[in-house]
Design a protein around this motif. Structure first.
Motif, PDB file in Angstrom:
ATOM      1  N   UNK A  77       0.794  -1.415  -0.063  1.00  0.00           N
ATOM      2  CA  UNK A  77      -0.111  -0.007  -0.106  1.00  0.00           C
ATOM      3  C   UNK A  77       0.883   1.179  -0.139  1.00  0.00           C
ATOM      4  N   UNK A  78       1.997   1.074  -0.376  1.00  0.00           N
ATOM      5  CA  UNK A  78       3.015   2.273  -0.362  1.00  0.00           C
ATOM      6  C   UNK A  78       2.655   3.547  -1.524  1.00  0.00           C
ATOM      7  N   UNK A  79       2.805   4.505  -0.914  1.00  0.00           N
ATOM      8  CA  UNK A  79       2.391   5.687  -2.143  1.00  0.00           C
ATOM      9  C   UNK A  79       3.646   5.863  -2.988  1.00  0.00           C
TER      10      UNK A  79
ATOM     11  N   UNK B 157      19.289  -0.374  -2.838  1.00  0.00           N
ATOM     12  CA  UNK B 157      17.598   0.224  -2.733  1.00  0.00           C
ATOM     13  C   UNK B 157      16.880  -0.450  -1.628  1.00  0.00           C
ATOM     14  N   UNK B 158      17.026  -1.741  -1.842  1.00  0.00           N
ATOM     15  CA  UNK B 158      16.442  -2.801  -0.798  1.00  0.00           C
ATOM     16  C   UNK B 158      16.661  -2.336   0.664  1.00  0.00           C
ATOM     17  N   UNK B 159      17.817  -2.243   0.937  1.00  0.00           N
ATOM     18  CA  UNK B 159      18.125  -1.817   2.194  1.00  0.00           C
ATOM     19  C   UNK B 159      17.288  -0.459   2.755  1.00  0.00           C
ATOM     20  N   UNK B 160      17.439   0.360   1.964  1.00  0.00           N
ATOM     21  CA  UNK B 160      17.283   1.823   2.484  1.00  0.00           C
ATOM     22  C   UNK B 160      15.877   2.068   2.118  1.00  0.00           C
TER      23      UNK B 160
ATOM     24  N   UNK C  67       9.889  -0.585   4.340  1.00  0.00           N
ATOM     25  CA  UNK C  67       8.439  -0.572   4.002  1.00  0.00           C
ATOM     26  C   UNK C  67       8.242   0.772   3.187  1.00  0.00           C
ATOM     27  N   UNK C  68       9.186   1.630   3.059  1.00  0.00           N
ATOM     28  CA  UNK C  68       8.738   2.846   2.323  1.00  0.00           C
ATOM     29  C   UNK C  68       8.345   2.876   0.694  1.00  0.00           C
TER      30      UNK C  68
ATOM     31  N   UNK D 253      17.698   6.295  -5.761  1.00  0.00           N
ATOM     32  CA  UNK D 253      17.233   6.764  -4.639  1.00  0.00           C
ATOM     33  C   UNK D 253      17.011   8.158  -4.774  1.00  0.00           C
ATOM     34  N   UNK D 254      17.352   9.111  -5.599  1.00  0.00           N
ATOM     35  CA  UNK D 254      17.102  10.401  -5.530  1.00  0.00           C
ATOM     36  C   UNK D 254      15.680  10.371  -6.238  1.00  0.00           C
ATOM     37  N   UNK D 255      15.232   9.444  -7.073  1.00  0.00           N
ATOM     38  CA  UNK D 255      13.963   9.686  -7.603  1.00  0.00           C
ATOM     39  C   UNK D 255      12.856   9.432  -6.731  1.00  0.00           C
ATOM     40  N   UNK D 256      13.309   8.258  -5.738  1.00  0.00           N
ATOM     41  CA  UNK D 256      12.356   8.105  -4.901  1.00  0.00           C
ATOM     42  C   UNK D 256      12.196   8.955  -3.960  1.00  0.00           C
ATOM     43  N   UNK D 257      13.317   9.596  -3.291  1.00  0.00           N
ATOM     44  CA  UNK D 257      13.282  10.594  -2.223  1.00  0.00           C
ATOM     45  C   UNK D 257      12.318  11.710  -2.729  1.00  0.00           C
TER      46      UNK D 257
END
Length: 222
Positions: free
Chosen positions: A62-64, A89-92, A97-98, A215-219
């Motif tokens: 259900x993550x955004x 990516x998996x660890x961070x 659950x982000x 990571x930058x795109x996810x952040x």
């Protein structure tokens, strides 16, 4: 030795989707070969009732933020991404659950002999044993890239806690080929031309598949 081999496999590929360095194909290999099961004593028969709706995924359903990774198991850049960048990516982001992280097949194919069979074998593992097993098998398979064989896939199955003979049957008969091709069609509609192609909430990661870029795109979405 393994890292050197992966680097050599990745060396010849050029620009993929939206400026991301990746594999563009040029399929080598001979399709339609019967699978040599190596040391595994398997009498291969076509698997019954594959779960064609199975989607390999990790993280919060259900993550955004949803990350989609389009991959070809015979692409050297996909091996580099999975073995060198995805663990970060998996660890961070995944394990806390982000995000929700999804695997999508995009058999270019770089190698016509193995692209669909390995993808089908991986899906079969996930459908029978769950997402963790899928990603464990995928990692082991990528470590064998460039020397795929029935022996290598059977060993990857054992690493993931799966039945080697069932995995080899999925590779031989490719019951998940339709699912992989459906993934590829959706990827093409999104503009995918090369692999790996990483999307964050529907937008392609620009410039690089490195963990820092993803990571930058996810952040930015978080």
């Amino acid at each position: 030795m393994e890292r050197t081999r992966r680097s050599l496999l990745a060396a010849g590929a050029t620009v993929g989707v939206v400026g991301v360095a990746g594999c563009l194909g040029g399929g080598s290999g001979d399709g339609g070969q019967s699978l040599d099961t190596g040391s595994y004593d398997c009498s291969l028969s076509e698997p019954a009732d594959p779960d064609l709706g199975y989607r390999p995924a990790l993280g919060d359903p259900d993550a955004d933020v949803v990350v989609r990774a389009f991959e070809d198991f015979t692409c050297g850049h996909c091996a580099t991404y999975n073995l060198d960048h995805f663990p970060t990516i998996r660890e961070e982001y995944v394990d806390p659950g982000r995000i929700r992280y999804e695997h999508w097949d995009f058999p270019i194919p770089v190698n016509e002999t193995w692209a669909v069979p390995v993808a089908s074998a991986a899906r079969g593992v996930g459908a029978r044993h769950g997402d963790e097993a899928f990603f464990e098998f995928a990692e082991a398979a990528y470590e064998s890239q460039g020397s795929y064989s029935g022996e290598a896939l059977g060993a990857a199955a054992e690493t993931a806690g799966a039945d080697p003979c069932a995995v080899l049957a999925d590779a031989e008969f490719s019951p998940y080929e339709e699912a992989s091709q459906d993934d590829k069609s959706e990827g093409r509609d999104a503009g995918v031309q090369g692999t790996p192609a990483i999307f964050v909430n529907g937008d392609p990661v620009q410039g690089s598949y490195a963990a820092e870029s993803v990571g930058e795109a996810i952040d930015a979405e978080l």
